[in-house]
Design an enzyme around this catalytic site. Sequence first.
Site, PDB file in Angstrom:
ATOM      1  N   ASP A  95       0.866  -1.169   0.000  1.00 62.33           N
ATOM      2  CA  ASP A  95       0.000   0.000   0.000  1.00 62.33           C
ATOM      3  C   ASP A  95       0.910   1.228   0.000  1.00 62.33           C
ATOM      4  O   ASP A  95       2.041   1.174   0.482  1.00 62.33           O
ATOM      5  CB  ASP A  95      -0.913  -0.030   1.228  1.00 62.33           C
ATOM      6  N   TYR A  99      -3.166   6.343   3.277  1.00 63.92           N
ATOM      7  CA  TYR A  99      -4.098   6.182   4.403  1.00 63.92           C
ATOM      8  C   TYR A  99      -3.382   6.371   5.734  1.00 63.92           C
ATOM      9  O   TYR A  99      -3.914   6.998   6.658  1.00 63.92           O
ATOM     10  CB  TYR A  99      -4.739   4.792   4.326  1.00 63.92           C
ATOM     11  N   GLN A 197     -11.825   6.326  -5.456  1.00 61.10           N
ATOM     12  CA  GLN A 197     -12.291   6.980  -4.233  1.00 61.10           C
ATOM     13  C   GLN A 197     -13.707   7.517  -4.443  1.00 61.10           C
ATOM     14  O   GLN A 197     -14.325   7.249  -5.471  1.00 61.10           O
ATOM     15  CB  GLN A 197     -11.320   8.106  -3.850  1.00 61.10           C
ATOM     16  N   GLY A 224     -11.168   3.759   0.385  1.00 61.78           N
ATOM     17  CA  GLY A 224     -12.059   4.640   1.126  1.00 61.78           C
ATOM     18  C   GLY A 224     -13.277   3.954   1.705  1.00 61.78           C
ATOM     19  O   GLY A 224     -14.242   4.604   2.098  1.00 61.78           O
ATOM     20  N   ASP A 274      -7.518  -7.626   1.726  1.00 58.96           N
ATOM     21  CA  ASP A 274      -6.555  -7.613   2.821  1.00 58.96           C
ATOM     22  C   ASP A 274      -7.281  -7.070   4.039  1.00 58.96           C
ATOM     23  O   ASP A 274      -8.234  -6.301   3.890  1.00 58.96           O
ATOM     24  CB  ASP A 274      -5.369  -6.684   2.528  1.00 58.96           C
ATOM     25  N   CYS A 312      -9.561 -28.571  11.792  1.00 55.04           N
ATOM     26  CA  CYS A 312      -8.636 -27.564  11.252  1.00 55.04           C
ATOM     27  C   CYS A 312      -7.212 -28.129  11.286  1.00 55.04           C
ATOM     28  O   CYS A 312      -6.828 -28.793  12.245  1.00 55.04           O
ATOM     29  CB  CYS A 312      -8.728 -26.278  12.072  1.00 55.04           C
ATOM     30  N   CYS A 314      -4.321 -26.406  11.345  1.00 53.35           N
ATOM     31  CA  CYS A 314      -3.288 -25.465  11.785  1.00 53.35           C
ATOM     32  C   CYS A 314      -2.521 -26.001  12.992  1.00 53.35           C
ATOM     33  O   CYS A 314      -2.952 -26.942  13.652  1.00 53.35           O
ATOM     34  CB  CYS A 314      -3.904 -24.099  12.092  1.00 53.35           C
ATOM     35  N   CYS A 317      -4.791 -26.008  16.261  1.00 52.08           N
ATOM     36  CA  CYS A 317      -5.868 -27.000  16.389  1.00 52.08           C
ATOM     37  C   CYS A 317      -5.353 -28.442  16.376  1.00 52.08           C
ATOM     38  O   CYS A 317      -5.996 -29.322  16.943  1.00 52.08           O
ATOM     39  CB  CYS A 317      -6.893 -26.800  15.278  1.00 52.08           C
ATOM     40  N   HIS A 343      -3.918 -19.958  13.724  1.00 52.86           N
ATOM     41  CA  HIS A 343      -5.257 -20.477  13.422  1.00 52.86           C
ATOM     42  C   HIS A 343      -6.029 -19.518  12.520  1.00 52.86           C
ATOM     43  O   HIS A 343      -6.632 -19.935  11.526  1.00 52.86           O
ATOM     44  CB  HIS A 343      -6.075 -20.752  14.688  1.00 52.86           C
TER      45      HIS A 343
END
Length: 380
Positions: A95, A99, A197, A224, A274, A312, A314, A317, A343
């Site tokens: 980015d 912002y 925007q 925005g 994101d 899960c 991960c 878990c 997780h």
Amino acid sequence: MADPIPFTLLHKSSDSRARRGRIDLSRGTIQTPFFMPVGTHAAVKTQTAADLRRAGAQVVLSNAYHLYLRPGLDLLGRTDGLHSFMGWDGPILTDSGGYQIFSLAKLRKMDADGVTFQSHLDGSQHRFTPESVVQIQRVIGAEMMMPLDDCPPGDAAPETWREAVERTTRWARRSRDHFAATDSHYGHPQYLFCIVQGGTDPDLRRRSAGELLELDPAACAIGGLAVGEPKAALFDVTALVAELLPEDRPRYLMGVGTPADIVRAVSLGIDMFDCVLPTRNARNGQLFTPLGPLNIRNARYRHDLEPVQDGCGCDCCTTISRAYLRHLFTTGEVLGLRLATAHNIWYYMQLLAALRRAIEQDRYSAWAADFLATYGEPAT
Ligand SMILES: [Zn+2]
């Protein structure tokens, strides 16, 4: 004219605007729609690059404003850019930091040419222009770059929004010209997005999209939003702008969102996301699951020997119980932050993988309705 990003549309949903595609970059192919974990300071908090890869992350997002301040361009240039500096060999999106200048920096002063601001870290004075922000991202080496834009607060006056749209267009043109006049520092192709925007005003959004598309950007973002507006407005604007954006370029909805937000936005034709939610909320003890989020600090989990999410894959878990994770949080052990983050990132990556499969099989609307009902969100 800059090249469009190499985007291939693989399948279009027949009962929604959801689409399945592929972006081919020098460091790998990204399957779309996708979600980018946020590594603001060149680190996804508590996670290694290997952790992210194992979870299925395809792209890491970072931030030009933060990287410019720390570690600084000198060091990033010496290490051949952010990829090798942070040990992440996949694609990166940065980015611009527009912002962050508005939300973090002190004493910012905007003029027609750029913005002068004091660092939120030490008060030192800096200046960003559309050209310098492109140059910063050349040194960072991100495959996907965002231009400097004017992003007023969500409650800004209509006149402020109109000026922001005009400035965003002027700056996008200068960004594009500087991008076209300069080369990648490390030899790999980079692509410059535009950012539509206009707040929640449909006319301003139409105007912004129309002006920016004349610049033939590599890909398009919707900026925005997710700045405090009502959810209905978020989706109305997303639907409106997604319709205006070209079908042959990826569409990026910046800063969104919850699992339910992503599922809804994909049905409107969004390809890229994101958000800090999976990582930030993990550190507050909020774990995402198909049945909705749970707060591991809650006393009800004190004796709960089940994993956070059944099935899960991960690290959290597959190895520990809710009771142990709660214990880590109540005792302030940093391991708790790491496992909770692992997780949540895994959950988001699995969600996006499931969503991509549903689009491929042309059953996205039914899949999304099921998902939202199970998650505990109304379907509309
Ligand atoms: Zn898990």
